[in-house]
Motif scaffolding. Structure first.
Motif, PDB file in Angstrom:
ATOM      1  N   ILE A  75      35.415  50.323  39.636  1.00  0.00           N
ATOM      2  CA  ILE A  75      36.089  49.020  39.573  1.00  0.00           C
ATOM      3  C   ILE A  75      35.360  48.091  38.608  1.00  0.00           C
ATOM      4  O   ILE A  75      35.987  47.379  37.815  1.00  0.00           O
ATOM      5  N   GLU A  76      34.013  48.115  38.659  1.00  0.00           N
ATOM      6  CA  GLU A  76      33.241  47.260  37.757  1.00  0.00           C
ATOM      7  C   GLU A  76      33.470  47.648  36.298  1.00  0.00           C
ATOM      8  O   GLU A  76      33.627  46.780  35.432  1.00  0.00           O
ATOM      9  N   SER A 109      36.093  49.110  35.085  1.00  0.00           N
ATOM     10  CA  SER A 109      37.468  48.724  34.737  1.00  0.00           C
ATOM     11  C   SER A 109      37.560  47.229  34.480  1.00  0.00           C
ATOM     12  O   SER A 109      38.240  46.784  33.532  1.00  0.00           O
ATOM     13  N   TYR A 110      36.886  46.441  35.301  1.00  0.00           N
ATOM     14  CA  TYR A 110      36.863  44.985  35.135  1.00  0.00           C
ATOM     15  C   TYR A 110      36.252  44.621  33.781  1.00  0.00           C
ATOM     16  O   TYR A 110      36.823  43.838  33.007  1.00  0.00           O
ATOM     17  N   ASN A 111      35.098  45.215  33.493  1.00  0.00           N
ATOM     18  CA  ASN A 111      34.419  44.916  32.228  1.00  0.00           C
ATOM     19  C   ASN A 111      35.253  45.354  31.024  1.00  0.00           C
ATOM     20  O   ASN A 111      35.338  44.637  30.011  1.00  0.00           O
ATOM     21  N   GLU A 170      38.887  34.284  33.030  1.00  0.00           N
ATOM     22  CA  GLU A 170      37.600  34.915  33.319  1.00  0.00           C
ATOM     23  C   GLU A 170      36.540  33.890  33.704  1.00  0.00           C
ATOM     24  O   GLU A 170      35.717  34.129  34.592  1.00  0.00           O
ATOM     25  N   LYS A 226      32.868  37.487  39.214  1.00  0.00           N
ATOM     26  CA  LYS A 226      32.963  38.934  39.038  1.00  0.00           C
ATOM     27  C   LYS A 226      32.495  39.697  40.277  1.00  0.00           C
ATOM     28  O   LYS A 226      33.179  40.608  40.763  1.00  0.00           O
ATOM     29  N   ILE A 260      34.925  39.464  43.255  1.00  0.00           N
ATOM     30  CA  ILE A 260      36.166  40.213  43.037  1.00  0.00           C
ATOM     31  C   ILE A 260      35.929  41.709  43.227  1.00  0.00           C
ATOM     32  O   ILE A 260      36.690  42.402  43.914  1.00  0.00           O
ATOM     33  N   ILE A 261      34.854  42.206  42.627  1.00  0.00           N
ATOM     34  CA  ILE A 261      34.546  43.633  42.759  1.00  0.00           C
ATOM     35  C   ILE A 261      34.298  44.000  44.210  1.00  0.00           C
ATOM     36  O   ILE A 261      34.786  45.019  44.714  1.00  0.00           O
TER      37      ILE A 261
END
Length: 379
Positions: A131-132, A134-136, A255, A260, A263-264
């Protein structure tokens, strides 16, 4: 009488020579195991035939196995045969049924067989890492793009169509609020603050009209204003304009307002709680496989066996090449001791070898009989 003894003697000599010759020939297939020398002179016929040709025999056996015995076509036919498929289905069903009804857990298997420490925590951590990443990746690729371009077309269209609904919702909530006693009280407080900010003019209005009367006059008008169709169109226009402005802004704006880590953590926690896989990892198989055990055994197993058989059959030639089966057979035969090979062959063919020895004796005896007759006739 002398003639009979002579012929009998010749037959016995011939039989002994024939039997011993055949017996010696059989033994010379294997013996001696090593080369024999007298000084520098090599004794002929040493080592025996098979020890001498051991490497050649191993090479020929390897080629024979690959070219004629374990061929891709033969193995493929065996894999697709009804008997093999039925046996595999029965075996897999039996083993799978034992597993599905056992106290074992996925975590136990992963820990014992694969050495995975604390499998559930490892899966959760891996999920969080995915997930991290994908977020980044999302913000790295989209950070400087307008929000309107990033949103899927369907989502953007749906949000555009939702503006009238949002306007209606806001006006209805406003009417509900200001029609209540709580809303009336808040409106009264707002008027108080407004008049206080107007100084002398506000004091004069408060003195002549009184706050309560002003609220009573403003509340109905405010309700009419909220019910008016023009007000709804105005709110819709405002929302459309603001939504249009928002779509023109970069994703970086969103953003900057996001945390962050939170959310993760939230997404990971939601997946862990709502995806059954994460609960199944530490539960015994029998607790969660019951609902689809029958389907798994009767439908999935035959399909798995059939698919595996097709896959193996279609790639057998390549697999056999990669296995280097010819080299394996050659190495195994070369490593096989001649003593053990002799024991194995004699165990299997001992009776036949005896018959060959007896046949040699019989032929020798017959030759001796004929020789005796020839000697007597010529004498």
């Amino acid at each position: 009488m002398h003639t009979a003894w002579f012929i009998g003697f010749m037959m016995v000599i011939g039989a002994v020579i024939g039997g011993m010759t055949n017996s010696l020939a059989i033994k010379m297939l294997f013996r001696p195991y090593t080369e024999k020398r007298i000084g520098k002179w090599k004794v002929p016929f040493t080592p025996g035939l098979i020890p001498k040709r051991h490497q050649e025999l191993a090479t020929q056996l390897g080629q024979m196995v690959v070219q004629y015995l374990l061929t891709a076509e033969g193995l493929g036919n065996k894999l697709k045969s009804t008997a093999f498929m039925d046996a595999m289905n029965e075996w897999l069903r039996s083993e799978l049924e034992k597993l599905l009804r056992s106290e074992q857990t996925v975590a136990n298997i992963l820990e014992e067989k694969l050495g995975v420490d604390q499998p559930k925590q490892a899966f959760v951590q891996k999920t969080e890492e995915i997930i991290e990443r994908s977020y980044n990746r999302f913000f790295a690729e989209r950070r400087h793009q307008p929000i309107g371009e990033v949103l899927p077309v369907g989502v953007s269209k749906k949000l555009d169509e939702s503006v009238p609904l949002v306007a209606t919702f806001l006006l209805e909530r406003g009417q509900t609020l200001f029609s209540s006693e709580e809303g009336k009280e808040r409106l009264s407080q707002m008027i108080d603050r407004f008049l206080l900010n107007k100084g002398t003019l506000g004091n004069m209005i408060s003195m002549f009209l009184g706050n309560e009367r002003l609220v009573d006059k403003l509340q109905p008008e405010l309700m009419k204003f909220m019910r008016d169709a023009g007000t709804k169109r105005m709110v819709e226009d405002i929302l459309h304009k603001e939504w249009h402005k928002l779509k023109q802004k970069d994703v970086a704006m969103i953003e900057s307002h996001l945390n962050k880590e939170d959310i993760i953590q939230y997404v990971t926690s939601s997946i862990e709680k709502n995806v059954p896989l994460y609960q199944w990892i530490e539960q015994p198989f029998y607790k969660w496989t019951g609902s689809f055990e029958e389907r798994l055994l009767t439908e999935w197993v035959p399909k798995m066996v059939d698919a595996t058989s097709d896959l193996l059959a279609s790639h057998l030639e390549g697999l056999l090449e990669r296995l280097h089966l010819e080299e394996i057979v050659r190495e195994q035969v070369e490593a096989f001791s001649v003593e053990r090979l002799e024991e194995l062959v004699l165990t299997i063919s001992k009776r036949e070898f005896k018959m060959i020895t007896y046949l040699g004796a019989l032929l020798g005896g017959m030759i001796g009989f004929i020789q005796g007759l020839v000697v007597l006739l010529l004498g």
